[in-house]
Structures are given as structure tokens and as C-alpha cells.
Design an enzyme around this catalytic site. Sequence first.
Site, mmCIF file in Angstrom:
data_model
loop_
_atom_site.group_PDB
_atom_site.id
_atom_site.type_symbol
_atom_site.label_atom_id
_atom_site.label_comp_id
_atom_site.label_asym_id
_atom_site.label_seq_id
_atom_site.Cartn_x
_atom_site.Cartn_y
_atom_site.Cartn_z
ATOM 1 N N GLY A 122 11.387 0.027 14.928
ATOM 2 C CA GLY A 122 10.339 0.995 15.205
ATOM 3 C C GLY A 122 9.326 0.456 16.184
ATOM 4 N N LYS A 160 3.437 -16.774 -1.147
ATOM 5 C CA LYS A 160 2.906 -15.499 -0.641
ATOM 6 C C LYS A 160 3.045 -15.401 0.880
ATOM 7 C CE LYS A 160 0.765 -11.712 -0.066
ATOM 8 N NZ LYS A 160 1.388 -10.434 -0.357
ATOM 9 N N TYR A 192 13.100 -3.500 5.489
ATOM 10 C CA TYR A 192 12.583 -4.362 6.546
ATOM 11 C C TYR A 192 13.601 -4.602 7.653
ATOM 12 C CZ TYR A 192 8.744 -4.305 3.571
ATOM 13 O OH TYR A 192 7.707 -3.826 2.825
ATOM 14 N N LEU A 193 14.497 -3.612 7.808
ATOM 15 C CA LEU A 193 15.448 -3.658 8.922
ATOM 16 C C LEU A 193 15.348 -2.371 9.732
ATOM 17 C CD1 LEU A 193 18.725 -5.213 7.432
ATOM 18 C CD2 LEU A 193 17.315 -6.146 9.264
ATOM 19 N N VAL A 194 14.335 -1.549 9.443
ATOM 20 C CA VAL A 194 14.227 -0.299 10.208
ATOM 21 C C VAL A 194 13.454 -0.579 11.494
ATOM 22 C CG1 VAL A 194 13.438 2.087 10.209
ATOM 23 C CG2 VAL A 194 14.245 1.046 8.083
ATOM 24 N N GLU A 248 0.860 -1.186 0.000
ATOM 25 C CA GLU A 248 0.000 0.000 0.000
ATOM 26 C C GLU A 248 0.896 1.236 0.000
ATOM 27 O OE1 GLU A 248 -3.142 0.007 2.950
ATOM 28 O OE2 GLU A 248 -3.538 -2.087 2.506
ATOM 29 N N LYS A 307 1.444 3.213 7.967
ATOM 30 C CA LYS A 307 2.707 3.596 7.330
ATOM 31 C C LYS A 307 2.410 4.813 6.453
ATOM 32 C CE LYS A 307 2.667 1.025 3.136
ATOM 33 N NZ LYS A 307 3.422 0.146 2.298
ATOM 34 N N CYS A 345 -2.183 -6.698 6.333
ATOM 35 C CA CYS A 345 -1.668 -7.999 5.896
ATOM 36 C C CYS A 345 -0.668 -8.688 6.809
ATOM 37 C CB CYS A 345 -1.141 -7.869 4.484
ATOM 38 S SG CYS A 345 -2.519 -7.638 3.338
ATOM 39 N N ARG A 393 -5.567 0.113 9.564
ATOM 40 C CA ARG A 393 -5.788 -1.230 10.100
ATOM 41 C C ARG A 393 -4.524 -1.718 10.830
ATOM 42 N NH1 ARG A 393 -8.389 -4.109 4.850
ATOM 43 N NH2 ARG A 393 -7.099 -2.581 3.778
#
Length: 447
Positions: free
Chosen positions: A270, A208, A266-268, A159, A337, A277, A344
Site C-alpha cells: 500500500g 516490544k 502485514y503483507l498487504v 488501534e 488505518k 507507533c 498521526r
Amino acid sequence: MRLAVVGTGYVGLVSGVCLAARDHDVTCVDINPSIVSRLNAGEPTIYEKGLPELLERVIQAGRFRATTKLHEALDTTDLVLISVGTPSENGVIDLRYVLGIAREIGEYIRDHDRHISVVVKSTVVPGTTDTAVRKAIEEASGKGPESFGLGMNPEFLREGEAIEDFAYPDRIVLGHEDPQTLARLEELYAPWAVDKVRVNTRTAELIKYANNALLATQISAINEIANLAAALGGIDVMDVVKGVHLDKRWNPITENGRAAPAILAYLVPGCGFGGSCFPKDVQALRSQGVQQGLPMRMMNAVLDVNDLQPAQVTDIVAREIGDLRGKRVVVLGLAFKPNTDDVRESASLKIVRALLDQGADVSAHDPIAVDHFRRAFGDDAAKVKFVEDWQAAARAAEVVIVATSWADYKPLAELGLADTVLFDARRMFRPAQFESSRYLTIGRRVA
Ligand SMILES: NC(=O)C1=CN([C@@H]2O[C@H](COP(=O)(O)OP(=O)(O)OC[C@H]3O[C@@H](n4cnc5c(N)ncnc54)[C@H](O)[C@@H]3O)[C@@H](O)[C@H]2O)C=CC1
Ligand SMILES: O=C(O)[C@H]1O[C@H](OP(=O)(O)OP(=O)(O)OC[C@H]2O[C@@H](n3ccc(=O)[nH]c3=O)[C@H](O)[C@@H]2O)[C@H](O)[C@@H](O)[C@@H]1O
């Protein structure tokens, strides 16, 4: 080629419009008449950059239309993509919408002697297409498996980047149970010169889930390491991430063999992953494994770490300033994000809830997600002051929490908020930008 796309949410609408932009003739079907009439008027029903222009273009070119009538769409095609929602019901996938469509298509097949390929694009647990979907079509049509085709074509778009991701995918997975369906999928995606993965439908389904589960695992793992770095002190986890990321097994390699510019994908660290999803898909995979008698320890851990991560924000702020009762706190960012109005499973829901529970005086801002947040938060939304002017709210606050890394918030570093506590829950700033302020974040303890 002509195709029908059923369900016009993020996946169905973006797929339909992007396929029409590649010269296919697309009919989108949605149960909701207001969505259908808005789409036919050229008005996008989701927020996605680039979508308004592309929708207008494909409507003008006569290659895109929407309808509520599935059977009309099926009259002109032999390929249908199912892209309705597959929500989580207590952590277990709810297939009712997918199977409802499968039955409707089955009824159409009962009355028409044409071979139609039914391709599931929704995310469904492995084994769904070749068992439950097949059975629903067979029962409704009264015909055997040779009378229709079955496929599974998972979608990997994000998204906020949906148009770009659909236009430039890393690969396309062509799950199929029969050669005719594979041939139709090959024709559909012929304009895309990328790697194509040709597998059976249950393999496509697991690709997936594996993709989402591994990305979510990486986020929870780095968040756990970030929490350790903060507990130890004297370490900024971003330095750790950069050190790790130079390992080429994490870092894409360009053609000349050198590492690409550092995209810390995908290493940040937070305040945790959200969205429609990752949480739902990891839960669904866990439930399926448990049903198979497997302990699914990794997926449990990924979800456990993620559930607790938003609380890091209020815990760290409370450690810095003590009791939050009556403190003026502004939360910047409510979407899960940036570049989407989707809230959601957004970490902001938990952060705002914890702030209210601790008695803080809470204001909040988001460039576009306020209405969705209000609805998702329920009656207690009345306790939150939603502000238009985030800079004024930040100046008036004792604590500013950046919960979503919208680019709009970059000027925060120039506001000169010397006495304010700034919590960067998404590592969107460098600590040096706030040298004169009280900068707090995940994965770095101020001595
Ligand atoms: N949102 C995302 O970024 C991604 C979602 N997915 C998967 O794609 C699937 C769809 O997700 P979203 O597009 O986010 O869903 P969504 O909830 O945004 O949209 C679903 C659409 O289906 C329509 N619908 C429901 N029942 C229908 C019926 N009987 N006939 C016609 N239309 C019907 C709804 O009105 C709605 O417009 C899910 O399985 C999801 O896990 C996969 C990749 C990315
Ligand atoms: O199946 C899906 O629906 C989609 O789920 C994700 O896409 P999306 O949920 O749109 O968003 P992401 O950009 O992946 O971010 C998910 C969450 O992880 C968080 N995140 C992401 C990256 C990171 O380094 N750290 C981190 O905390 C984000 O803030 C966000 O809350 C996947 O990235 C898509 O490939 C997939 O198609």
C-alpha cells in the site's frame, strides 16, 4: 487486585477498562481534568469499538474510576502501570512523561513505608526501566532498590482492535526485576490463559521493539516488491503475496495442521505504514542502535522505503492522466488505518499535501477522522474541501483515491464510475470489480 494505571490514552484506558472487566479494581490517573471527568461520567475519550459499553459496565460494577491525583490512587494499591506517551523528539525517544511519573511515585515512596511495584507499560527503549526509571525513583524517594519493585509489561494492542486485542492477546510479557513484582504481575494476568513470557525488563523492552520493527520491515519489504512488480509490468503483486503467503512460515497453522484462512497479515502492499507507533518506534530503535555505534542499516531502509511510498500514489496517477493541475481529486480515508480517528503519521497527510502541491482541486472524506486531520494539517486544511457525502464527491471527481481501507468505501465498486480514475492505495478491492473503470493501484501496472 487493586491497581493504578497512569495515562489514559489508547493503552492506559483500554488496559484499565479491560482489567476492570476481569474483576480487578482499577483507578486510572490522568493529568488532564477534562479526560478524568468525562471518564467518570462514562464517556470514552478515544474512539475504540466496544469501549463505550465496557466502560459503562465497569463503572456500574464499581470497579473503575478516574482521578487526577496520583497519590490518592497509590494509597489503595501496590501495583502501578505507567502508560503515558513516549513521543519521538527528532527520532529519539522522549522519556520526560515516563520519568516525570517515576519521580512522582518516588516522592510517594519517600513518604510511605510500603513496597510498591512500578511497572512500565509504555513503549520504552531497552534499558530504560532498569536504569532511568530506577534512578528517578531512587532519587525522589531517597531509598534503595529493595524499597520498591520494577516491572515492564509491553502492550501489543492495535488501534481500532484494541479491546479485542487486549482481551485475546497472543502472549503476555511479564518483565520484572524482583520476585514480588513478578508475583503481582502473575496475579494481575491470572485470568488470561495464554503464553506468558517471564524475562528481565530490558528483554521485555526489546521484545516490544523487535515486534514492531519486524512488522514494519515486512510492510516496507512488500512495498518495495510491489513497486518492482509495477515497474516490470504483467504482474499483480497480490498474486505474488498470495503465492508467498501459502508458505506456512508466514501462515498460521491450525490445529488440524492445515493453513488458516488467508489473513495477509502485514503483507498487504500500500501507500505505507503510519500511526503513532511504527514510525516512532523504528526511529527510536534506530537512534538507540546508532548511539551504540551500530549502523542500523535495516531500520534506515525500512523508514526510507516508507517515507517515499505515499508519493507512489500521485506519481502513478500523474503518469496515467498527466498534469494534476485543476483536476478534481477526492481522497477517501484520512485516518492512518480504518476503525480509528487517529491521523498521526497517516499516509493521507502526505498524499493530500502532494496533490495540493501539484495544483489539484482536492476534496477529502473520512467517517470520523476529519477534525483530527484538519488540526494535523494546519492552515492548508482550508485548501481542502471536506465532504460528508463521499459517493456524491466520487461521482463528481476525475480521480478517486482510497487511502484508508474503511469498509464504508466498499460500495465504491457499485457506483459505476466508468470514466473516473480509481486509485486503490490499500488493495482493498479486486481489479475485476472495476473492469469497466480505470483502476490503478500499488504493485500492478496497467499496460
Ligand atoms: N496507541 C497504541 O496503539 C499503542 C501505544 N503503545 C505505547 O503506549 C504508550 C502510550 O501510548 P498512547 O496510549 O497511544 O498515548 P496517548 O498519547 O494516547 O495517551 C497518553 C495519556 O497520558 C496522559 N498523561 C501525560 N502526562 C501525564 C502525567 N504526568 N500524569 C498522568 N497522565 C499523563 C495524557 O493526558 C494522555 O491521556 C506509548 O509509549 C506508546 O508507544 C503501545 C502499544 C499500542
Ligand atoms: O505499538 C503500537 O502502538 C502498536 O503498533 C501497531 O498497531 P497500529 O499502529 O495500531 O496499527 P496496525 O494495524 O499495525 O497498522 C499500522 C500501519 O501499517 C499499515 N499496514 C498494516 C498491515 C499491512 O499489511 N500493510 C500496511 O500497510 C496500516 O495501514 C497502518 O498504517 C502494532 O500492530 C501493534 O501490535 C502495536 O501494539
